[in-house]
Design a protein around this motif. Structure first.
Motif, PDB file in Angstrom:
ATOM      1  N   TRP A 146      -1.590 133.200 -22.956  1.00 44.07           N
ATOM      2  CA  TRP A 146      -0.800 132.074 -23.495  1.00 44.07           C
ATOM      3  C   TRP A 146      -1.044 131.887 -24.986  1.00 44.07           C
ATOM      4  CZ3 TRP A 146      -4.209 131.112 -19.301  1.00 44.07           C
ATOM      5  CH2 TRP A 146      -5.398 130.477 -19.634  1.00 44.07           C
ATOM      6  N   VAL A 147      -1.346 132.998 -25.651  1.00 40.61           N
ATOM      7  CA  VAL A 147      -1.497 133.008 -27.109  1.00 40.61           C
ATOM      8  C   VAL A 147      -0.321 133.814 -27.664  1.00 40.61           C
ATOM      9  CG1 VAL A 147      -2.936 133.739 -29.049  1.00 40.61           C
ATOM     10  CG2 VAL A 147      -4.014 132.918 -26.926  1.00 40.61           C
ATOM     11  N   THR A 148       0.351 133.285 -28.694  1.00 41.69           N
ATOM     12  CA  THR A 148       1.531 134.007 -29.177  1.00 41.69           C
ATOM     13  C   THR A 148       1.119 135.282 -29.917  1.00 41.69           C
ATOM     14  OG1 THR A 148       3.684 133.720 -30.209  1.00 41.69           O
ATOM     15  CG2 THR A 148       1.815 132.920 -31.469  1.00 41.69           C
ATOM     16  N   ALA A 149       1.979 136.305 -29.821  1.00 45.11           N
ATOM     17  CA  ALA A 149       1.694 137.590 -30.462  1.00 45.11           C
ATOM     18  C   ALA A 149       2.440 137.735 -31.782  1.00 45.11           C
ATOM     19  CB  ALA A 149       2.068 138.733 -29.521  1.00 45.11           C
ATOM     20  N   ARG A 150       3.381 136.815 -32.036  1.00 44.22           N
ATOM     21  CA  ARG A 150       4.122 136.814 -33.312  1.00 44.22           C
ATOM     22  C   ARG A 150       4.915 135.510 -33.369  1.00 44.22           C
ATOM     23  NH1 ARG A 150       9.369 138.112 -31.773  1.00 44.22           N
ATOM     24  NH2 ARG A 150       9.400 138.991 -29.699  1.00 44.22           N
ATOM     25  N   TYR A 151       5.645 135.321 -34.506  1.00 41.36           N
ATOM     26  CA  TYR A 151       6.457 134.112 -34.632  1.00 41.36           C
ATOM     27  C   TYR A 151       7.930 134.417 -34.354  1.00 41.36           C
ATOM     28  CZ  TYR A 151       2.380 131.848 -36.589  1.00 41.36           C
ATOM     29  OH  TYR A 151       1.128 131.318 -36.746  1.00 41.36           O
ATOM     30  N   VAL A 152       8.654 133.389 -33.952  1.00 35.00           N
ATOM     31  CA  VAL A 152      10.074 133.518 -33.643  1.00 35.00           C
ATOM     32  C   VAL A 152      10.818 134.042 -34.875  1.00 35.00           C
ATOM     33  CG1 VAL A 152      12.173 132.188 -33.140  1.00 35.00           C
ATOM     34  CG2 VAL A 152      10.044 131.688 -31.919  1.00 35.00           C
ATOM     35  N   GLY A 153      11.642 135.051 -34.643  1.00 44.02           N
ATOM     36  CA  GLY A 153      12.445 135.595 -35.740  1.00 44.02           C
ATOM     37  C   GLY A 153      11.774 136.756 -36.450  1.00 44.02           C
ATOM     38  N   ASP A 154      10.467 136.940 -36.228  1.00 50.56           N
ATOM     39  CA  ASP A 154       9.776 138.081 -36.849  1.00 50.56           C
ATOM     40  C   ASP A 154       9.864 139.288 -35.916  1.00 50.56           C
ATOM     41  OD1 ASP A 154       9.105 136.344 -38.813  1.00 50.56           O
ATOM     42  OD2 ASP A 154       6.948 136.302 -38.395  1.00 50.56           O
ATOM     43  N   ASP A 155      10.217 140.440 -36.477  1.00 55.46           N
ATOM     44  CA  ASP A 155      10.268 141.639 -35.645  1.00 55.46           C
ATOM     45  C   ASP A 155       8.863 142.140 -35.324  1.00 55.46           C
ATOM     46  OD1 ASP A 155      12.956 141.536 -35.829  1.00 55.46           O
ATOM     47  OD2 ASP A 155      13.035 142.789 -37.643  1.00 55.46           O
ATOM     48  N   ALA A 156       7.973 141.921 -36.274  1.00 56.66           N
ATOM     49  CA  ALA A 156       6.604 142.408 -36.086  1.00 56.66           C
ATOM     50  C   ALA A 156       5.650 141.270 -36.404  1.00 56.66           C
ATOM     51  CB  ALA A 156       6.358 143.585 -37.030  1.00 56.66           C
ATOM     52  N   PRO A 157       4.431 141.349 -35.880  1.00 55.38           N
ATOM     53  CA  PRO A 157       3.464 140.285 -36.186  1.00 55.38           C
ATOM     54  C   PRO A 157       3.193 140.205 -37.683  1.00 55.38           C
ATOM     55  CG  PRO A 157       2.639 141.749 -34.447  1.00 55.38           C
ATOM     56  CD  PRO A 157       3.877 142.385 -34.991  1.00 55.38           C
TER      57      PRO A 157
ATOM     58  N   PHE B 272      -1.861 137.754 -37.761  1.00 56.13           N
ATOM     59  CA  PHE B 272      -2.238 138.558 -36.592  1.00 56.13           C
ATOM     60  C   PHE B 272      -2.951 139.820 -37.056  1.00 56.13           C
ATOM     61  CE2 PHE B 272       1.485 136.061 -35.668  1.00 56.13           C
ATOM     62  CZ  PHE B 272       1.161 135.437 -34.477  1.00 56.13           C
ATOM     63  N   ARG B 273      -3.916 140.278 -36.234  1.00 54.07           N
ATOM     64  CA  ARG B 273      -4.652 141.477 -36.602  1.00 54.07           C
ATOM     65  C   ARG B 273      -4.976 142.232 -35.318  1.00 54.07           C
ATOM     66  NH1 ARG B 273      -8.574 140.688 -41.029  1.00 54.07           N
ATOM     67  NH2 ARG B 273      -9.201 138.823 -39.904  1.00 54.07           N
ATOM     68  N   ALA B 274      -4.400 143.405 -35.180  1.00 52.88           N
ATOM     69  CA  ALA B 274      -4.721 144.304 -34.067  1.00 52.88           C
ATOM     70  C   ALA B 274      -4.742 143.586 -32.718  1.00 52.88           C
ATOM     71  CB  ALA B 274      -6.072 144.978 -34.340  1.00 52.88           C
ATOM     72  N   GLY B 275      -3.689 142.825 -32.461  1.00 55.04           N
ATOM     73  CA  GLY B 275      -3.593 142.177 -31.147  1.00 55.04           C
ATOM     74  C   GLY B 275      -4.337 140.854 -31.048  1.00 55.04           C
ATOM     75  N   TRP B 276      -4.909 140.394 -32.143  1.00 54.76           N
ATOM     76  CA  TRP B 276      -5.590 139.090 -32.154  1.00 54.76           C
ATOM     77  C   TRP B 276      -4.797 138.118 -33.030  1.00 54.76           C
ATOM     78  CZ3 TRP B 276     -10.354 138.089 -29.684  1.00 54.76           C
ATOM     79  CH2 TRP B 276     -10.991 139.206 -29.131  1.00 54.76           C
ATOM     80  N   LEU B 277      -4.834 136.833 -32.662  1.00 59.92           N
ATOM     81  CA  LEU B 277      -4.277 135.783 -33.511  1.00 59.92           C
ATOM     82  C   LEU B 277      -5.366 135.330 -34.473  1.00 59.92           C
ATOM     83  CD1 LEU B 277      -2.172 133.439 -34.158  1.00 59.92           C
ATOM     84  CD2 LEU B 277      -3.449 132.101 -32.457  1.00 59.92           C
ATOM     85  N   ARG B 278      -5.056 135.365 -35.777  1.00 61.16           N
ATOM     86  CA  ARG B 278      -6.008 134.863 -36.773  1.00 61.16           C
ATOM     87  C   ARG B 278      -5.785 133.364 -36.879  1.00 61.16           C
ATOM     88  NH1 ARG B 278      -5.279 138.630 -41.975  1.00 61.16           N
ATOM     89  NH2 ARG B 278      -7.040 137.330 -42.577  1.00 61.16           N
ATOM     90  N   THR B 279      -6.756 132.581 -36.465  1.00 61.69           N
ATOM     91  CA  THR B 279      -6.498 131.144 -36.332  1.00 61.69           C
ATOM     92  C   THR B 279      -6.522 130.419 -37.676  1.00 61.69           C
ATOM     93  OG1 THR B 279      -8.837 130.617 -36.094  1.00 61.69           O
ATOM     94  CG2 THR B 279      -7.619 131.123 -34.067  1.00 61.69           C
ATOM     95  N   GLY B 280      -7.147 131.034 -38.700  1.00 62.24           N
ATOM     96  CA  GLY B 280      -7.293 130.295 -39.963  1.00 62.24           C
ATOM     97  C   GLY B 280      -8.408 129.270 -39.884  1.00 62.24           C
ATOM     98  N   ASP B 281      -9.126 129.254 -38.758  1.00 64.03           N
ATOM     99  CA  ASP B 281     -10.262 128.334 -38.604  1.00 64.03           C
ATOM    100  C   ASP B 281     -11.552 129.109 -38.805  1.00 64.03           C
ATOM    101  OD1 ASP B 281      -8.769 126.029 -38.039  1.00 64.03           O
ATOM    102  OD2 ASP B 281      -8.506 126.656 -35.956  1.00 64.03           O
ATOM    103  N   VAL B 282     -12.511 128.445 -39.425  1.00 61.47           N
ATOM    104  CA  VAL B 282     -13.761 129.113 -39.796  1.00 61.47           C
ATOM    105  C   VAL B 282     -14.917 128.486 -39.018  1.00 61.47           C
ATOM    106  CG1 VAL B 282     -15.360 129.460 -41.712  1.00 61.47           C
ATOM    107  CG2 VAL B 282     -12.906 129.634 -42.089  1.00 61.47           C
ATOM    108  N   GLY B 283     -15.796 129.347 -38.489  1.00 62.35           N
ATOM    109  CA  GLY B 283     -16.938 128.789 -37.769  1.00 62.35           C
ATOM    110  C   GLY B 283     -17.814 129.853 -37.163  1.00 62.35           C
TER     111      GLY B 283
END
Ligand code: ADP
Length: 549
Positions: A395-406, A411-422
């Motif tokens: 239930w994690v998105t792999a790309r955004y609506v309207g984008d052909d590619a991530p 996104f990086r190699a099948g992961w969502l980059r959250t922009g959160d640091v910790g």
């Protein structure tokens, strides 16, 4: 070897069917300011069928056309949550608090065909409908005058009224079999740190996410629960609570437009919810109200707080003064939104348990999390290595609506980059120190704005504290603290500086202080750090500069 199991697609219509039959006597209650409106889940099922007929036959909705909502959290919004995806169309929850330009941009981007609008929101929708080029039908919920909409959009749109539109429709709809991987609902990020981006949830992701929400390690919903869903239905699908409620049989209490502390307190006393979910600023307001009014909140066994970091002082205040457990959760529009929940592991008690509860918690089964360094290299889960949080799961998105590619930034190699640091601890607990964009970079070292805020908010005179990085000739960036003081309390910048100096590293203590009446908030109620930074840059804040402690 193939399994021998039946293949039943995981569809929203199955969640609806289950809730409306097995849990048909559960109810959705909508606050009105007067007598609350009540509808059983059985009736929600029948009304969803009527809405689907009306959308198909009167508004010409076919296939995967988008049906948008411009509504508060209420019965009609719940009906749309089920009717639209179940008929195979795509629900698009428009954020009523975005600027008119952004609302129009999003509606166009999604190619919305119909908008369901609450009559109290007609003037607001009228400000963007003229620029919505794909909308052909507007359905008004409640008895308002649609003239401003017609004036803005002309005869390009047909206006309908919910009650009249649904009146003679059949109460049964033959929900189609849809591909479980097709889109069921669309939600755009609230744009806290950039332009809104669309995420399309599938039937399958909604189903799996709803099951997970109900598990005890997440929100633990069951048929004896009543869930007060304060988090807007246009914000990350109200955290999945409406669907989870139909799966589990929990009743729903909906605040409609009554989102201030006083009516929320009244709702809790009158409707006796057992659970509730909202962003920290709502709970901060409610806490201040409960501290000064005698309200029976004993029905609440716990409340879920997420959307931005929950200050530990808020958790303690609710537990110690009002007997309510605050459970901290983390998530994003991109993660449906359940990403992690902070429940202490077995055996943790006292202070140790509290330390777990302050974190953002552990991921549920199905979601994987890792911390990576600047080049994307995975860092150890040792509770100390600081990096960007990345997640992946069904239930994690792999790309955004309207984008052909991530998009490589997200996104990086099948992961969502959250922009959160910790950090990530060996036992799986995520602790976020900041958003990458909000981290304060002072002389090559990082300062966590969240840590400074949490520490300041533990001061008895401080209601809210928002810390941002501002340019500094010597250190590149230094923290600026903006503080809202409790009504009737007084405190000086020097006192707060000295309070911080004893609790965080001295070099992190802000020199710049501003007392404000309120911290600006985003469309979903988070501190709006973009606005604070630009007010500072424009000289719009009355800032005092102190010497080092
Ligand atoms: P927006 O990005 O526009 O704010 P979202 O609601 O999708 O919209 O926000 C997701 C972000 O909210 C996360 O990436 C994170 O920065 C923040 N967030 C959510 N929950 C928490 C939490 N418990 N602690 C800290 N930050 C959180």
């Amino acid at each position: 070897m193939r399994s021998t199991m039946m293949d039943a697609p995981l569809q929203v219509s199955r969640i609806l069917g289950h809730g409306a039959s097995v849990h048909g006597s559960a109810e959705v209650v909508t606050w009105t300011g007067g007598e609350p409106r009540r509808m059983s889940y059985a009736e929600v099922g029948r009304t969803a069928a009527r809405l689907a007929h009306a959308l198909r036959d009167e508004c010409g909705v076919t296939g995967d056309e988008r049906v948008a909502t411009f509504l508060w959290n209420n019965t009609e919004h719940l009906v749309a949550y089920f009717a639209v995806p179940s008929m195979g169309a795509v629900l698009h929850t428009l954020n009523i608090r975005l600027s008119p330009d952004q609302v129009a941009y999003i509606a166009d981007h999604a190619a919305d065909h119909v908008v369901l609008v609450d009559s109290t929101l007609i003037p607001l929708l009228a400000r963007s409908i003229g620029a919505m080029t794909t909308v052909r039908h507007v359905v008004v919920v409640g008895g308002g005058d649609p003239a401003p909409l017609v004036a803005a959009a002309g005869d390009r749109i047909a206006v309908h009224h919910w009650d009249a539109l649904l009146a003679d429709q059949p109460e049964v709809y033959d929900w189609p079999e849809v591909d479980e991987r097709d889109a069921a609902a669309l939600c755009y990020t609230s744009g806290t740190t950039g332009d809104p981006k669309g995420v399309a949830y599938s039937h399958r992701s909604i189903y799996l996410h709803s099951v997970q929400i109900c598990l005890p390690e997440a929100f633990g919903l069951g048929p004896t629960d009543r869930e007060l869903a304060i988090v807007p239905m246009f914000h990350a699908m109200s955290w999945g609570l409406p669907y989870a409620a139909f799966l589990s049989g929990a009743s729903l209490v909906m605040p409609d437009r009554f989102l201030q502390a006083a009516p929320i307190a009244e709702m809790i006393a009158a409707e006796r919810p057992t659970l509730a979910g909202a962003v920290p600023t709502i709970w901060t307001d409610l806490l201040a109200y409960l501290d000064t009014h005698d309200v029976d909140v004993s029905s609440l066994r716990e409340v879920i707080v997420g959307g931005s970091a929950c200050p530990p002082a808020l958790m303690h205040a609710f537990a110690e003064r009002h007997g309510i457990d605050v459970i901290h959760a983390w998530g994003m529009t991109e993660t449906s939104p359940l990403g992690s929940v902070a429940r202490p592991p077995a055996g943790a008690t006292g202070e140790a348990a509290w330390r777990y509860r302050y974190t953002q918690g552990r991921v549920p089964a199905g979601v994987a999390a890792r911390i990576v360094g600047p080049a994307g290299e995975p860092l150890p889960a040792d509770g100390a290595s600081v990096g960007e949080l990345e997640v992946r799961g069904p239930w994690v998105t792999a790309r955004y609506v309207g984008d052909d590619a991530p998009d490589a930034e997200k996104f990086r190699a099948g992961w969502l980059r959250t922009g959160d640091v910790g950090t990530l601890s060996p036992d799986g607990f995520i602790t976020l120190t900041d958003r990458a964009k909000d981290v304060i970079k002072s002389g090559g070292e990082w300062i966590s704005s969240v840590e400074l805020e949490n520490t300041l908010m533990a001061h008895p005179a401080v209601l809210e504290a928002c810390v941002v990085g501002v340019p500094d000739p010597r250190w590149d960036e230094r923290p600026l603290a903006t503080v809202v003081v409790h009504e009737g309390a007084t405190v000086t910048a020097e006192e707060l500086r000295d309070f911080l100096a004893g609790r965080v590293a001295r070099w992190q203590v802000p020199e710049r202080w501003a007392f404000v009446d309120a911290v600006p908030r985003t469309s979903v109620g988070k501190f709006d750090k973009k606005v604070v930074r630009s007010r500072y840059a424009d000289g719009g804040l009355d800032v005092r500069e102190l010497s080092a402690p």
